[in-house]
Write an enzyme that holds these catalytic residues in place. Structure first.
Site, PDB file in Angstrom:
ATOM      1  N   HIS B 140       0.843  -1.212   0.000  1.00 40.14           N
ATOM      2  CA  HIS B 140       0.000   0.000   0.000  1.00 40.14           C
ATOM      3  C   HIS B 140       0.866   1.246   0.000  1.00 40.14           C
ATOM      4  O   HIS B 140       1.986   1.247   0.535  1.00 40.14           O
ATOM      5  CB  HIS B 140      -0.980   0.012   1.182  1.00 40.14           C
ATOM      6  CG  HIS B 140      -0.327   0.182   2.529  1.00 40.14           C
ATOM      7  ND1 HIS B 140      -0.100   1.425   3.089  1.00 40.14           N
ATOM      8  CD2 HIS B 140       0.143  -0.720   3.428  1.00 40.14           C
ATOM      9  CE1 HIS B 140       0.473   1.272   4.285  1.00 40.14           C
ATOM     10  NE2 HIS B 140       0.635  -0.022   4.510  1.00 40.14           N
ATOM     11  N   ASP B 142      -0.517   4.464   0.726  1.00 37.91           N
ATOM     12  CA  ASP B 142      -1.027   5.542   1.579  1.00 37.91           C
ATOM     13  C   ASP B 142      -0.277   5.503   2.900  1.00 37.91           C
ATOM     14  O   ASP B 142       0.358   4.504   3.246  1.00 37.91           O
ATOM     15  CB  ASP B 142      -2.532   5.391   1.803  1.00 37.91           C
ATOM     16  CG  ASP B 142      -2.888   4.057   2.439  1.00 37.91           C
ATOM     17  OD1 ASP B 142      -2.339   3.013   2.002  1.00 37.91           O
ATOM     18  OD2 ASP B 142      -3.695   4.046   3.387  1.00 37.91           O
ATOM     19  N   ASP B 173       6.563   2.002   5.980  1.00 35.82           N
ATOM     20  CA  ASP B 173       5.152   1.575   5.992  1.00 35.82           C
ATOM     21  C   ASP B 173       4.391   2.340   4.930  1.00 35.82           C
ATOM     22  O   ASP B 173       3.763   3.328   5.208  1.00 35.82           O
ATOM     23  CB  ASP B 173       4.572   1.816   7.396  1.00 35.82           C
ATOM     24  CG  ASP B 173       3.136   1.366   7.535  1.00 35.82           C
ATOM     25  OD1 ASP B 173       2.661   0.604   6.681  1.00 35.82           O
ATOM     26  OD2 ASP B 173       2.479   1.806   8.489  1.00 35.82           O
ATOM     27  N   GLU B 207      -5.023   1.608   2.848  1.00 33.41           N
ATOM     28  CA  GLU B 207      -4.785   0.633   3.926  1.00 33.41           C
ATOM     29  C   GLU B 207      -4.925   1.270   5.299  1.00 33.41           C
ATOM     30  O   GLU B 207      -5.551   0.701   6.199  1.00 33.41           O
ATOM     31  CB  GLU B 207      -3.390   0.009   3.761  1.00 33.41           C
ATOM     32  CG  GLU B 207      -3.183  -1.270   4.577  1.00 33.41           C
ATOM     33  CD  GLU B 207      -2.620  -1.035   5.983  1.00 33.41           C
ATOM     34  OE1 GLU B 207      -2.618  -1.989   6.771  1.00 33.41           O
ATOM     35  OE2 GLU B 207      -2.193   0.101   6.311  1.00 33.41           O
ATOM     36  N   GLU B 208      -4.377   2.453   5.457  1.00 33.84           N
ATOM     37  CA  GLU B 208      -4.414   3.105   6.772  1.00 33.84           C
ATOM     38  C   GLU B 208      -5.830   3.558   7.140  1.00 33.84           C
ATOM     39  O   GLU B 208      -6.097   3.916   8.279  1.00 33.84           O
ATOM     40  CB  GLU B 208      -3.446   4.309   6.810  1.00 33.84           C
ATOM     41  CG  GLU B 208      -1.996   3.978   6.467  1.00 33.84           C
ATOM     42  CD  GLU B 208      -1.289   3.113   7.514  1.00 33.84           C
ATOM     43  OE1 GLU B 208      -1.910   2.771   8.540  1.00 33.84           O
ATOM     44  OE2 GLU B 208      -0.122   2.758   7.281  1.00 33.84           O
ATOM     45  N   ASP B 236       4.452  -5.936   5.006  1.00 34.29           N
ATOM     46  CA  ASP B 236       3.912  -4.750   5.684  1.00 34.29           C
ATOM     47  C   ASP B 236       4.045  -4.863   7.200  1.00 34.29           C
ATOM     48  O   ASP B 236       3.283  -4.258   7.940  1.00 34.29           O
ATOM     49  CB  ASP B 236       2.427  -4.583   5.280  1.00 34.29           C
ATOM     50  CG  ASP B 236       1.891  -3.219   5.646  1.00 34.29           C
ATOM     51  OD1 ASP B 236       2.704  -2.290   5.822  1.00 34.29           O
ATOM     52  OD2 ASP B 236       0.663  -3.083   5.772  1.00 34.29           O
ATOM     53  N   HIS B 486       4.100   4.611  11.936  1.00 36.42           N
ATOM     54  CA  HIS B 486       3.058   5.478  12.499  1.00 36.42           C
ATOM     55  C   HIS B 486       3.613   6.512  13.482  1.00 36.42           C
ATOM     56  O   HIS B 486       2.870   7.362  13.942  1.00 36.42           O
ATOM     57  CB  HIS B 486       1.958   4.689  13.220  1.00 36.42           C
ATOM     58  CG  HIS B 486       1.180   3.756  12.316  1.00 36.42           C
ATOM     59  ND1 HIS B 486      -0.064   3.297  12.625  1.00 36.42           N
ATOM     60  CD2 HIS B 486       1.477   3.220  11.113  1.00 36.42           C
ATOM     61  CE1 HIS B 486      -0.495   2.494  11.639  1.00 36.42           C
ATOM     62  NE2 HIS B 486       0.436   2.439  10.720  1.00 36.42           N
TER      63      HIS B 486
END
Lengths: 515, 515
Positions: B140, B142, B173, B207-208, B236, B486
């Protein structure tokens, strides 16, 4: 405000004013009093005067309600209004002939660093006859915040009468009762009758903000202003019902606890750490779960040891109280109480301790599904204390109990318990002269015995007076249970306000006789 | 992100790159491979190419990180950036020679009524040789929100290298791993070498934000795009440590519950009502307290019935894992775990269920002392599920248990339990070809066996692929445990990024051999 049963009686049953009827009867029968009753002629004159001048009394209340004396919001312009309110009251008392001392109370330090002046506390006195008893009235003239847009149907600062109800902020809490006392005094003055008692006033403007500065002043004036005071009367609560007067002789205390369980000062992810931690929430839930059982019985060892045993005499007081339990349950919107009888309900609100769990700080408290293991959580609970429980004994018992429960868990977390607030319960001796006098005055004005009530809540002011100056304290409410203190429909009934003024006048006469 | 032991090894021990060493040795020894190894010459060429072009690879990552493809904040201009990111990736894949389909994914309906377009999901393929295996890479593009003022030391959207660490939002990520896969493919293309496997990509941009639209597309493409896919590879998550590669073969599921206890929809005052109510908080605390004991054992009857028994083979996997428990405990800032051994810790994170109490909604959750009896409270807890537990069985067990506990309390309150979220656990067969190939590739590139790990958290995507298209799924992480997904210090090490690109290339060759 205490128990709120909102008992309804039929309006027609109550429309005639018992006191007016009684006064008329007394007049017709030419003063045929029992030897212990006050002179019928004077009482009649006083009641008639109050009835005739009731619109003036309502007008003064309207002027007082018009002042936005909000002590809760720390805004300079509201503080100015508070000062104006206190000045208005001081002026009114001076007009009665009282000597008035507006005591400078210094400044209030707010958490944000702001400093605001505290309105003066009024100490006033009228009469100094050593042969008469001296009764001191406590009241407050500050109010809770109110804005029209909060949901008021009328402007909160314009006293508005609808169906005999005088709506306005402060109408019942506490401007109306303060004025009722003043009305009673001014009636004797207007009639040029000798006041049966020496009168004192202590009136503050910060009650809704925690009575900042009051306790200090009371202590300081113990041997001066309060030295010759025999009785303290507070009229800052409500009746148990809409129509039956009440006398309040006790309030519960409160020991408020926080129990903190800490693993670390940061949360964990429940996927990443779930399964290997002594989770603080599991510890806390176990601690909170050890406090009270499903029947409301508190499980802390020794907690009931100091609770005063129930006497037969006391049991009768509960029996006599007029409470429609079913009506009360419905108006409370509760499916079923823990107890089935009026007596048990009232006793568990007033004369037995209770424990409530208020909540948890530091855990996930929002809607939705957050997969967090809180790292540090604080449980809050409190115990309502009754005579003769003591906050420091309770504090020790709670700490010992929680430490015992926690130690059995073998948790690696840290636990800390502290009592955030410790307020002692208060109870009066209902055989004191002022209680007897108030009962007789109530019988005279309302034609009924009062409900002898307590308050399940904590009203620190009674205990402050009792502890600081060691004088008899009585709470003599005027307002009906549905007066809506602090709400968007605060009111005092015209009937309560006017009959309450009579009640205070009759109380003066009864006090003089019993002295 | 899974277990975070942040195991430290000495820097000097690790400074030389195992894969470069290995490639040099292979060259010196003139291709003395065992018969099962891939041709040394090709591997050497590939690794050399990647080493030589690493700055270009980092430059591309820098360009991708520069796009603020934040899918979490529902802002139109960010959504535009997401579209730009997906277009950039599509272009890159076309340059590789892939056929690219950017599938329109419709619109996202937000709770506030707003509608935002969902960025297209990229389906791409390169090679269609029926003699080769087809591996499909999921990734992903995003990212989580990031602002400099959140505490970033560098601009989050400017990839910045400090001591071999490439800081930037999305670096690990998941932009870095997606590019590592592309780097591996492009290396074969640049060297004009035949790709050992057929390559497919499925790359999303939400995804997020919960992979909106992904599952539906996967189901729809089951018999088209996915019909000839043999293996799904996801990259991931992270390694267990800073320097030792890992292969992930399982994730826990999650059944997230809310249990509501209601007396009425309004709070009570604890003075006025304390002592006569079945207080909802007392009920809720008892319910939550019945779920798990102080040793972490779940008390819900039957909950362990479906847990897969531990085999001797599995036990060995745990023994082999390189985890410094004391270091892990310290870096987690935990005084003491529930268990004392590495094996017990890992098993309770990965292969046994856990129950965490997250918090309570509707109670008093702020600082200070509020004397409230909450009228209606909602407890939140969740159970991490492991093979072969099933969310619907667990839901039934939890409900039965709570109803039983509640009924014993004889409370007049209403209780309602519901499962807010039910995500199944995932486990792979580690004897699948792709696990064997990945192990060999890891041995070639890093000179070590991987840690065979699971993730205690729930990563729904693996289970979605496994359930929807019934193909073997493998999670092959590239990032180190300290990559800070994150967080305000997200990074990927240059070493991980470059060696990871080699790992994917080596994996292609191993897959081809095992096919």
């Amino acid at each position: 405000m205490g128990l709120d049963p909102r008992t309804q009686r039929s309006r027609s049953e109550l429309k005639s004013t018992a006191s007016s009827l009684l006064a008329s009867l007394l007049l017709l029968e030419g003063g045929m009093f029992s030897p212990s009753s006050p002179p019928a002629g004077l009482l009649e004159k006083v009641f008639q005067y109050i009835d005739l001048h009731q619109d003036e009394f309502v007008q003064t209340l309207k002027e007082w309600v018009a002042v936005e004396s909000d002590s809760v919001q720390p805004l300079p312009h509201l503080r100015q209004e508070l000062f104006r309110m206190m000045a208005l009251a001081a002026e009114q008392l001076r007009c009665l002939g009282a000597s008035v001392d507006s005591v400078d109370s210094g400044f209030q330090q707010l958490p944000d660093g702001q400093t605001l002046p505290i309105p003066p506390i009024i100490l006033a006195e009228l009469g100094n006859d050593p042969k008469k008893p001296t009764v001191c009235f406590y009241g407050h003239l500050d109010v809770q915040p109110a804005r029209r847009e909060d949901g008021w149907l009328t402007d909160p600062y314009t006293l508005t009468e609808v169906d005999g109800k005088l709506y306005g902020r402060g109408a019942t809490d506490n401007k109306g009762p303060v004025l009722a006392w003043i009305n009673a005094v001014s009636t004797f003055r207007a009639l040029e009758e000798d006041l049966p008692v020496n009168i004192k006033f202590i009136i503050e403007g910060m009650e809704e903000a925690g009575s900042v500065a009051l306790e200090e002043l009371v202590r300081k004036e113990k041997d001066r202003f309060f030295s010759n005071v025999d009785y303290i009367i507070i009229s800052d609560n409500l009746w148990l019902t809409q129509r039956k007067p009440a006398l309040t002789y006790g309030t519960r205390g409160n020991s408020y606890f926080r129990v903190e369980v800490k693993c670390r000062d940061q949360d964990f992810h429940s996927g990443t750490f779930g399964g290997i931690l002594h989770e603080p929430m599991a510890d806390l839930v176990a601690l909170l779960g050890s406090l009270v059982d499903s029947s409301g019985h508190i499980l802390i060892p020794g907690i009931y040891d100091q609770v005063a045993p129930l006497t037969e005499e006391e049991r009768k007081l509960y029996k006599a109280i007029d409470l429609d339990l079913e009506e009360y349950r419905k108006s409370s919107r509760v499916e079923r109480f823990l107890f089935d009888t009026k007596e048990e309900i009232l006793m568990h609100l007033w004369r037995y301790p209770s424990l409530s769990i208020h909540g948890i700080e530091g855990a996930f408290d929002e809607p939705g599904a957050k997969t967090v293991i809180p790292g540090q959580v604080i449980g809050k609970f409190s115990i309502r204390l009754v005579p003769h429980m003591n906050t420091s004994v309770v504090e020790k018992q709670v700490k010992q109990h929680l430490e015992h429960v926690f130690s059995k868990r073998n948790s690696s977390n840290q636990m800390a318990v502290s009592m955030m607030l410790g307020l002692q319960p208060w109870i009066a001796n209902i055989k004191d002269n002022q209680y007897l006098a108030a009962k007789r005055a109530i019988k005279t004005v309302f034609g009924t015995e009062p409900d002898m009530i307590r308050d399940g809540s904590t009203i620190p002011i009674a205990k402050i007076f009792q502890d600081s100056i060691q004088k008899s304290v009585m709470m003599l409410p005027l307002g009906a249970v549905d007066d809506g203190e602090h709400s968007q429909k605060e009111k005092i009934n015209r009937w309560n306000y006017i009959e309450g003024s009579k009640l205070f006048a009759a109380f003066f006469l009864e006090m003089a006789r019993l002295h």
